[in-house]
Motif scaffolding. Structure first.
Motif, short mmCIF file in Angstrom:
data_model
loop_
_atom_site.label_atom_id
_atom_site.label_comp_id
_atom_site.label_asym_id
_atom_site.label_seq_id
_atom_site.Cartn_x
_atom_site.Cartn_y
_atom_site.Cartn_z
N THR A 168 -7.67 6.98 0.73
CA THR A 168 -8.86 6.95 1.59
C THR A 168 -8.58 6.17 2.87
O THR A 168 -8.94 6.59 3.98
CB THR A 168 -10.05 6.34 0.83
N ALA A 169 -7.94 5.01 2.74
CA ALA A 169 -7.66 4.18 3.92
C ALA A 169 -6.78 4.92 4.93
O ALA A 169 -6.89 4.71 6.14
CB ALA A 169 -6.99 2.88 3.49
N GLY A 170 -5.92 5.82 4.44
CA GLY A 170 -5.00 6.51 5.33
C GLY A 170 -5.40 7.91 5.72
O GLY A 170 -4.67 8.59 6.45
N ARG A 171 -6.59 8.34 5.32
CA ARG A 171 -6.92 9.77 5.42
C ARG A 171 -7.08 10.27 6.85
O ARG A 171 -7.05 11.49 7.07
CB ARG A 171 -8.21 10.06 4.64
N ASP A 172 -7.27 9.38 7.83
CA ASP A 172 -7.46 9.85 9.22
C ASP A 172 -6.20 9.75 10.07
O ASP A 172 -6.25 9.93 11.29
CB ASP A 172 -8.62 9.08 9.87
N ILE A 173 -5.08 9.43 9.45
CA ILE A 173 -3.81 9.40 10.20
C ILE A 173 -3.36 10.84 10.44
O ILE A 173 -3.28 11.63 9.50
CB ILE A 173 -2.74 8.61 9.42
N VAL B 174 0.84 -1.22 0.00
CA VAL B 174 0.00 0.00 0.00
C VAL B 174 0.86 1.26 0.00
O VAL B 174 0.34 2.37 -0.11
CB VAL B 174 -0.96 0.02 1.21
N GLY C 148 -3.91 5.15 -4.64
CA GLY C 148 -5.12 4.33 -4.54
C GLY C 148 -5.53 3.98 -3.12
O GLY C 148 -6.63 3.47 -2.89
N TYR C 149 -4.64 4.22 -2.12
CA TYR C 149 -4.96 3.93 -0.73
C TYR C 149 -5.08 5.20 0.12
O TYR C 149 -5.04 5.14 1.34
CB TYR C 149 -3.93 2.96 -0.14
N GLU D 244 0.50 4.68 -1.69
CA GLU D 244 0.04 4.69 -3.08
C GLU D 244 -1.22 5.55 -3.16
O GLU D 244 -2.08 5.48 -2.26
CB GLU D 244 -0.31 3.27 -3.53
N ASP E 157 0.63 -2.64 5.75
CA ASP E 157 -0.55 -2.28 6.56
C ASP E 157 -0.13 -1.24 7.58
O ASP E 157 1.05 -1.12 7.93
CB ASP E 157 -1.11 -3.53 7.27
N LEU E 158 -1.12 -0.49 8.05
CA LEU E 158 -0.96 0.50 9.12
C LEU E 158 -2.13 0.28 10.07
O LEU E 158 -3.26 0.07 9.62
CB LEU E 158 -1.02 1.92 8.55
#
Lengths: 136, 136
Positions: free
Chosen positions: B43-48, B9, B40-41, B38, B125-126
């Protein structure tokens, strides 16, 4: 970007059969369960002893890898949150991270407490817990 | 047993180029570095958020996956130990687990402290750190 192949080193045997049965964290009442290592990885696991703490990495094979945001459980009014800020099993690489206590070791069978994985879940790695120093 | 495909990712950008340069644990002096997600990810990381603690899972792509026992570093007289009881990067599925502090976030670029990975290491992964409760 290159992809990589995970080869499971073992499997979880548990009475938990479905995601609806599973607690979301091990401390919420996961039943004791067994990790069975593949015979080919007996050497890698040979120094795991009863009474020790262990980090277990699993591959959550029933997860949805296309999910990138979730609503935190128990909080239907909260906004969707990016999965990298949550412990949702649904995530791009659904790796489960579990801190367990080893209750008993019988060859390649490890009886453990605190593992909230479904029956048949692949185990991909085992490690000592992050120490205080390494956690800084 | 079935195999599974990891899709990175993101990637580590670091001044550490070789294993001989790398400290064995982040607290031994890893330089601050950057995780680039990346696009493409995103959204998955937007709240870090800057200031938060984060677990980073990496794929140690320069590790030797055939190693099942190692001599603990700094202890040449100690016996070989099964890798599941060590944090050796050489192991069947070379997943690195790092607890880091997020220093700054700029879109999909996360500046972090405490990550001892080599330049170019894939991030898989995070997660939030294991909480006290979940660590029991």
């Amino acid at each position: 970007m290159a992809e990589y192949v995970l080869r499971p080193v073992g499997r979880v045997e548990s009475t938990l059969r479905n995601r609806s049965d599973a607690p979301n964290q091990g401390d919420e009442g996961a039943p004791d369960c067994t990790i069975t290592l593949e015979p080919g990885y007996a050497t890698a696991g040979r120094d795991i002893a009863a009474g020790s703490e262990l980090l277990v990495l699993t591959w959550l094979d029933r997860a949805d890898r296309d999910v990138q945001e979730v609503r935190p459980r128990g909080n239907p009014d909260r906004p969707e949150t990016g999965v990298f800020s949550t412990r949702s099993p649904d995530r791009p690489n659904p790796i489960g991270l579990h801190r367990v206590t080893v209750l008993d070791v019988d060859g390649t069978r490890l009886r453990v407490r605190g593992l909230e994985a479904l029956d048949g879940t692949p185990v991909i790695d085992l490690k000592p817990p992050l120490g205080r120093v390494a956690e800084r």
